[in-house]
Design an enzyme around this catalytic site. Sequence first.
Site, short mmCIF file in Angstrom:
data_model
loop_
_atom_site.label_atom_id
_atom_site.label_comp_id
_atom_site.label_asym_id
_atom_site.label_seq_id
_atom_site.Cartn_x
_atom_site.Cartn_y
_atom_site.Cartn_z
N ARG A 11 -1.51 -4.34 10.45
CA ARG A 11 -1.14 -5.73 10.16
C ARG A 11 -1.41 -6.60 11.36
NH1 ARG A 11 2.63 -6.03 5.90
NH2 ARG A 11 3.15 -8.18 6.31
N LYS A 47 7.20 -13.64 4.71
CA LYS A 47 7.25 -14.79 3.80
C LYS A 47 8.70 -15.21 3.54
CE LYS A 47 3.96 -13.24 0.89
NZ LYS A 47 3.23 -13.11 -0.36
N GLU A 58 0.89 -11.73 -3.49
CA GLU A 58 1.96 -12.05 -4.43
C GLU A 58 2.17 -13.55 -4.35
OE1 GLU A 58 5.64 -9.94 -3.79
OE2 GLU A 58 6.58 -10.99 -5.47
P1 ATP Z 1 5.80 -10.31 2.42
O1 ATP Z 1 6.28 -8.90 2.42
O2 ATP Z 1 6.20 -11.10 3.62
O3 ATP Z 1 6.02 -11.01 1.11
P2 ATP Z 1 3.29 -9.22 1.82
O4 ATP Z 1 2.62 -8.40 2.83
O5 ATP Z 1 3.99 -8.47 0.74
O6 ATP Z 1 4.23 -10.21 2.56
P3 ATP Z 1 1.36 -10.08 -0.08
O7 ATP Z 1 1.19 -11.40 -0.69
O8 ATP Z 1 1.79 -8.97 -0.94
O9 ATP Z 1 2.35 -10.27 1.16
O10 ATP Z 1 0.05 -9.68 0.72
C1 ATP Z 1 -1.24 -9.70 0.16
C2 ATP Z 1 -2.16 -8.88 1.01
O11 ATP Z 1 -2.19 -9.36 2.34
C3 ATP Z 1 -1.73 -7.43 1.07
O12 ATP Z 1 -2.87 -6.62 0.90
C4 ATP Z 1 -1.14 -7.29 2.44
O13 ATP Z 1 -1.28 -5.99 2.92
C5 ATP Z 1 -1.92 -8.31 3.25
N1 ATP Z 1 -1.13 -8.79 4.37
C6 ATP Z 1 0.07 -9.39 4.33
N2 ATP Z 1 0.53 -9.62 5.57
C7 ATP Z 1 -0.41 -9.18 6.44
C8 ATP Z 1 -0.53 -9.14 7.87
N3 ATP Z 1 0.43 -9.61 8.65
N4 ATP Z 1 -1.65 -8.61 8.39
C9 ATP Z 1 -2.63 -8.15 7.60
N5 ATP Z 1 -2.58 -8.14 6.26
C10 ATP Z 1 -1.49 -8.65 5.67
MG MG Z 2 3.72 -7.70 -1.11
#
Ligand code: ATP
Ligand code: MG
Length: 567
Positions: free
Chosen positions: A272, A282, A42
């Site tokens: 994760r 984030k 995102e």
């Molecule tokens: P936030 O909730 O903090 O905004 P997010 O996980 O929603 O973070 P995205 O930008 O939606 O962030 O994530 C893009 C991809 O990266 C998704 O497939 C997510 O599962 C993966 N991802 C995000 N954080 C992690 C992590 N700590 N370890 C492994 N994969 C991750």
């Molecule tokens: Mg997300």
Amino acid sequence: MTVNNNTETTEKKSLNFVEEIVTEELKAGKNGGRLQTRFPPEPNGYLHIGHAKAICMDFGIAQKYGGVCNLRLDDTNPIKEDTEYVEAIKEDIKWLGFEWGNIYHASDYFQQLWDFAERLIKEGKAYIDEQTSEEIAAQKGTPTQPGTNSPYRDRPIEENLELFYKMNSGEAEEGSMVLRAKLDMANPNMHFRDPIMYRIINKEHHRTGSKWKAYPMYDFAHGQSDFFEGVTHSICTLEFVPHRPLYDHYIDELKEGKDLNDNRPRQIEFNRLNLTYTVMSKRKLLALVKEGLVNGWDDPRMPTICGYRRRGYSPESIRKFIDMIGYTKFDALNDFAMLEAAVREDLNTRATRVSAVLNPIKLIITNYPEGQVEELECVNNPEKPEEGKHTIEFSRELWIEQDDFMEDAPKKYFRLTPGNEVRLKSAYIVKCTGCKKDEEGNVVEVYCEYDPESKSGMPGSDRKVKGTLHWLSCAHCVPAEVRLYDRLFSVENPSIDERDFRELLNPDSLKVLTNCYVEKFAATMKPLDYLQFQRTGYFTMDQDSTSEHLIFNRTVGLKDTWSKKNK
Ligand code: ATP
Ligand code: MG
């Protein structure tokens, strides 16, 4: 080094569970032997090392098995999203060493998703709920208790359609209504209790402008986007396990019950990445930036890709670390020291060796001729002789580290102390003869005598001395600022701490040394060049460095002194 796509070595290494699934399916000819993944960030922040783990999986598996991985910007919420983030995301993926097939946007599918929602309303499978979000939440029930139906659940189809159009025309106010799927308020899976499909957001979207006011929720957009693109494996993190049945359900609906087993993306979840002494959310990282608690997204203390890049981490070291921790189905906390070990191991083969003195004190070689200067040869990288040598000047007055001299030293102190001999790296053996102190008793100069026969490479040079010190010729070195970084947080797992995360920041995470010296050769480097300051650690030039004001960032120390100190 390239990503691990060498079949000879990868065959020997055991496959992770996602690779096992993929190889079996490819062998069975599923999806016509096609493999397509996506990385779906995102664009509401910069990528962090957790994303790097997802990137290595999504792009890595496609690369390894001859598939394609597309970049999908998951831009369904205009409130937090921005093109600045989109550009940064692309840069970081490329820097990590990966290439996407195509770039897609969830917003590319707004019309298709809208049409699909409209169809579900017409089929009596979705309704407009005009309750507040609190009322809706209160009716959700708990995992062991069924929820309650909304009073709007059975409103006529025509009314639902009319209101749905109003959600997007600007006639309905933000927060006044949502579109919900009419599923099952008693389903043990909470995600089936009439999930919200659309909500109103009155904000310009960075791609679609003001065309839309009704925006799809993540669950109503993600699986369908995968389906529209022809994704075969939709790999994500474990928190999406309970979403999987809903993911499948919407795709079943989209396929109108036909050929349900064909051409269906399969969601697979892995653990994760969580790192000690930092946060990965984030929202929290954005707060650190916005509140000025760090110096931007690329502050070298941040767990972001751009922060690590600025700090001097190589992309290979990040990939090596991710390879080390692997992919499982259980959440865990990974040790930051392991990441640092991977960085050290990688930089050892990459870094150019130079000399720098961070806490200088003057060493005067009293029997060395005044005005004499010798040019000494230094190997750039002992791990890579092909990278050649450079020269460094030696003279009568040198800078050494303050803690390389002690007037009253304990027995096992092998550095400079009156009467003791040490080697000055690449130069001579010197014997300490004393020091000069100011009125307060601080040592201001150290004195020694050199042995002219002991120059490195000379026959007399193989005499054994226990300590070797680095040094710089005072008249030939360049002043510099050096920034030393430590853990951003002072507790191991800030995410589970009851206190506000701001209170947990390590007050000593940045130490700026303004009175340092580096050899001239170091001053010719560029930001992101990998350096080792002899005996001190790995460093890189900061992007704000200028020839008038040199700035270096410490990437990581030579040894893991930190974890010992804290045990
Ligand atoms: P936030 O909730 O903090 O905004 P997010 O996980 O929603 O973070 P995205 O930008 O939606 O962030 O994530 C893009 C991809 O990266 C998704 O497939 C997510 O599962 C993966 N991802 C995000 N954080 C992690 C992590 N700590 N370890 C492994 N994969 C991750
Ligand atoms: Mg997300």
